[in-house]
Design a protein around this motif. Structure first.
Motif, PDB file in Angstrom:
ATOM      1  N   MET A  24      39.557 -29.744 -12.588  1.00 16.51           N
ATOM      2  CA  MET A  24      38.759 -28.566 -12.914  1.00 16.51           C
ATOM      3  C   MET A  24      38.898 -28.241 -14.396  1.00 16.51           C
ATOM      4  O   MET A  24      39.999 -28.166 -14.921  1.00 16.51           O
ATOM      5  N   ASN A  25      37.767 -28.063 -15.089  1.00 18.51           N
ATOM      6  CA  ASN A  25      37.870 -27.663 -16.492  1.00 18.51           C
ATOM      7  C   ASN A  25      37.287 -26.280 -16.758  1.00 18.51           C
ATOM      8  O   ASN A  25      37.498 -25.720 -17.823  1.00 18.51           O
ATOM      9  N   THR A  26      36.545 -25.709 -15.798  1.00 24.05           N
ATOM     10  CA  THR A  26      36.019 -24.355 -15.938  1.00 24.05           C
ATOM     11  C   THR A  26      36.167 -23.634 -14.611  1.00 24.05           C
ATOM     12  O   THR A  26      35.796 -24.166 -13.568  1.00 24.05           O
ATOM     13  N   MET A  27      36.700 -22.428 -14.677  1.00 25.77           N
ATOM     14  CA  MET A  27      36.822 -21.592 -13.486  1.00 25.77           C
ATOM     15  C   MET A  27      36.379 -20.184 -13.846  1.00 25.77           C
ATOM     16  O   MET A  27      36.934 -19.569 -14.756  1.00 25.77           O
ATOM     17  N   ASN A  28      35.358 -19.696 -13.163  1.00 26.27           N
ATOM     18  CA  ASN A  28      34.857 -18.352 -13.389  1.00 26.27           C
ATOM     19  C   ASN A  28      34.822 -17.607 -12.060  1.00 26.27           C
ATOM     20  O   ASN A  28      33.946 -17.836 -11.224  1.00 26.27           O
ATOM     21  N   ASN A  44      49.181 -26.887 -12.962  1.00 27.43           N
ATOM     22  CA  ASN A  44      48.689 -28.235 -12.645  1.00 27.43           C
ATOM     23  C   ASN A  44      47.279 -28.491 -13.164  1.00 27.43           C
ATOM     24  O   ASN A  44      46.807 -29.624 -13.144  1.00 27.43           O
ATOM     25  N   LEU A  45      46.598 -27.460 -13.624  1.00 26.82           N
ATOM     26  CA  LEU A  45      45.208 -27.593 -14.064  1.00 26.82           C
ATOM     27  C   LEU A  45      45.164 -28.006 -15.537  1.00 26.82           C
ATOM     28  O   LEU A  45      44.654 -27.287 -16.392  1.00 26.82           O
ATOM     29  N   LEU A  46      45.665 -29.170 -15.814  1.00 28.26           N
ATOM     30  CA  LEU A  46      45.863 -29.623 -17.194  1.00 28.26           C
ATOM     31  C   LEU A  46      44.576 -29.838 -17.969  1.00 28.26           C
ATOM     32  O   LEU A  46      44.588 -29.855 -19.196  1.00 28.26           O
ATOM     33  N   THR A  47      43.440 -30.000 -17.289  1.00 31.51           N
ATOM     34  CA  THR A  47      42.168 -30.189 -17.988  1.00 31.51           C
ATOM     35  C   THR A  47      41.383 -28.878 -18.125  1.00 31.51           C
ATOM     36  O   THR A  47      40.267 -28.888 -18.648  1.00 31.51           O
ATOM     37  N   MET A  48      41.966 -27.764 -17.692  1.00 32.08           N
ATOM     38  CA  MET A  48      41.284 -26.469 -17.744  1.00 32.08           C
ATOM     39  C   MET A  48      40.999 -26.074 -19.188  1.00 32.08           C
ATOM     40  O   MET A  48      41.898 -26.021 -20.019  1.00 32.08           O
ATOM     41  N   LEU A  69      48.867 -25.253 -20.240  1.00 32.58           N
ATOM     42  CA  LEU A  69      47.467 -25.662 -20.194  1.00 32.58           C
ATOM     43  C   LEU A  69      46.975 -25.910 -21.618  1.00 32.58           C
ATOM     44  O   LEU A  69      46.286 -25.095 -22.214  1.00 32.58           O
ATOM     45  N   ASN A  70      47.325 -27.050 -22.155  1.00 32.81           N
ATOM     46  CA  ASN A  70      47.051 -27.357 -23.555  1.00 32.81           C
ATOM     47  C   ASN A  70      45.578 -27.592 -23.862  1.00 32.81           C
ATOM     48  O   ASN A  70      45.188 -27.618 -25.024  1.00 32.81           O
ATOM     49  N   SER A  71      44.744 -27.769 -22.846  1.00 31.54           N
ATOM     50  CA  SER A  71      43.307 -27.935 -23.065  1.00 31.54           C
ATOM     51  C   SER A  71      42.573 -26.601 -23.079  1.00 31.54           C
ATOM     52  O   SER A  71      41.388 -26.548 -23.395  1.00 31.54           O
ATOM     53  N   LEU A  72      43.271 -25.531 -22.743  1.00 31.13           N
ATOM     54  CA  LEU A  72      42.659 -24.216 -22.616  1.00 31.13           C
ATOM     55  C   LEU A  72      42.091 -23.732 -23.948  1.00 31.13           C
ATOM     56  O   LEU A  72      42.779 -23.711 -24.959  1.00 31.13           O
TER      57      LEU A  72
END
Length: 110
Positions: A24-28, A44-48, A69-72
């Motif tokens: 998951m990379n986007t959660m709204n 665990n959502l490392l691509t978020m 979450l380094n991609s955040l």
């Protein structure tokens, strides 16, 4: 991969198994009636890249695990009932360009 259920009448807490959605990379989930705390399994959502949980009834701390979450790039937790300090490690995320935490019960220093 994205998940968007904003502006509904969703109730209940965020599932503890939230961390299983590893791609998951986007959660709204903004503008609902979600309550409880943000589960530590969010780590665990490392691509978020974009996390929007604003305008719910979330409470408790901002989990320090969110710092992993380094991609955040954007995070919005405004208009909840979060009652903790902002984890200092969140400032280490060099990709984070927008953070919105207004209208909570935050404590401590920035």
């Amino acid at each position: 991969t994205g998940l968007s259920f904003h502006s509904n009448s969703l109730k209940g807490s965020l599932p503890q198994n939230l961390g299983k959605w590893v791609n998951m990379n986007t959660m709204n989930l903004a503008n609902n009636q979600l309550s409880g705390s943000i589960p530590p399994t969010i780590s665990n959502l490392l691509t978020m890249e974009n996390l929007n949980l604003e305008n719910n009834r979330l409470e408790g701390p901002i989990p320090a695990e969110i710092c992993g979450l380094n991609s955040l790039r954007t995070i919005s937790l405004k208009d909840n009932q979060i009652n903790s300090s902002i984890p200092a490690c969140i400032g280490n995320n060099t990709r984070l360009s927008e953070i919105s935490l207004g209208n909570n019960r935050l404590t401590g220093t920035i």
